[in-house]
Design a protein around this motif. Structure first.
Motif, PDB file in Angstrom:
ATOM      1  N   THR A  26     -29.996  19.112 -25.372  1.00  0.00           N
ATOM      2  CA  THR A  26     -30.123  19.055 -26.052  1.00  0.00           C
ATOM      3  C   THR A  26     -30.853  20.863 -26.006  1.00  0.00           C
ATOM      4  O   THR A  26     -31.464  21.026 -24.937  1.00  0.00           O
ATOM      5  N   THR A  28     -30.108  25.480 -26.393  1.00  0.00           N
ATOM      6  CA  THR A  28     -29.384  27.180 -27.946  1.00  0.00           C
ATOM      7  C   THR A  28     -28.527  27.289 -26.312  1.00  0.00           C
ATOM      8  O   THR A  28     -28.395  28.447 -25.132  1.00  0.00           O
ATOM      9  N   GLU A  62     -26.159  29.226 -30.640  1.00  0.00           N
ATOM     10  CA  GLU A  62     -26.085  28.187 -31.507  1.00  0.00           C
ATOM     11  C   GLU A  62     -26.830  27.409 -30.610  1.00  0.00           C
ATOM     12  O   GLU A  62     -26.868  26.675 -29.427  1.00  0.00           O
ATOM     13  N   LYS A  63     -27.406  26.152 -31.602  1.00  0.00           N
ATOM     14  CA  LYS A  63     -27.994  25.371 -31.149  1.00  0.00           C
ATOM     15  C   LYS A  63     -27.169  23.848 -30.488  1.00  0.00           C
ATOM     16  O   LYS A  63     -26.810  24.003 -31.777  1.00  0.00           O
ATOM     17  N   THR A  65     -25.661  19.583 -28.979  1.00  0.00           N
ATOM     18  CA  THR A  65     -26.979  18.487 -28.155  1.00  0.00           C
ATOM     19  C   THR A  65     -25.076  18.875 -27.484  1.00  0.00           C
ATOM     20  O   THR A  65     -23.660  18.555 -27.842  1.00  0.00           O
ATOM     21  N   GLN A  81     -21.697  18.941 -29.900  1.00  0.00           N
ATOM     22  CA  GLN A  81     -21.939  18.955 -30.595  1.00  0.00           C
ATOM     23  C   GLN A  81     -23.572  19.618 -31.468  1.00  0.00           C
ATOM     24  O   GLN A  81     -24.611  20.463 -31.137  1.00  0.00           O
ATOM     25  N   PRO A  82     -23.438  20.395 -32.510  1.00  0.00           N
ATOM     26  CA  PRO A  82     -24.142  21.309 -33.276  1.00  0.00           C
ATOM     27  C   PRO A  82     -25.538  20.007 -33.461  1.00  0.00           C
ATOM     28  O   PRO A  82     -25.241  19.292 -33.671  1.00  0.00           O
ATOM     29  N   ALA A  83     -26.840  20.826 -32.935  1.00  0.00           N
ATOM     30  CA  ALA A  83     -28.081  20.129 -32.884  1.00  0.00           C
ATOM     31  C   ALA A  83     -28.481  20.208 -34.082  1.00  0.00           C
ATOM     32  O   ALA A  83     -28.660  21.260 -35.147  1.00  0.00           O
ATOM     33  N   GLN A  84     -29.122  19.183 -34.583  1.00  0.00           N
ATOM     34  CA  GLN A  84     -30.428  19.050 -36.060  1.00  0.00           C
ATOM     35  C   GLN A  84     -31.558  19.119 -35.741  1.00  0.00           C
ATOM     36  O   GLN A  84     -32.272  19.182 -35.077  1.00  0.00           O
TER      37      GLN A  84
END
Length: 84
Positions: A26, A28, A62-63, A65, A81-84
């Motif tokens: 994970t 950026t 964009e952060k 995973t 995928q976008p990290a949360q």
């Protein structure tokens, strides 16, 4: 019946062994190489993208995973995928 139990156990063992090679990271996105179909996270890890993931869908800053495996010394993403 013994043969079906052995066959099932073998299939499960292969499935578990295969998933053990997938790793995750994970971070950026620091840069994107559109010509090389790859991107680099802020920690310096660079991931090659397969044909089913378009580099244009990613954005610097964009952060994300990343699920990846290492092949011939190169980290190849299988999912981003976008990290949360």
């Amino acid at each position: 019946m013994n043969k079906s139990v052995i066959a099932t156990a073998t299939v499960l063992a292969i499935g578990l062994a295969t998933s053990a090679y997938a790793k995750g990271a994970t971070g950026t996105i620091a840069s994107i190489d559109k010509k090389g179909d790859s991107f680099t996270l802020s920690d310096g890890k660079t991931f090659a993208l397969p044909e089913n993931i378009e580099v244009e869908t990613l954005k610097v800053g964009e952060k994300v995973t990343v699920t990846y495996s290492t092949k011939a010394g190169k980290m190849e993403a299988s999912a981003v995928q976008p990290a949360q």
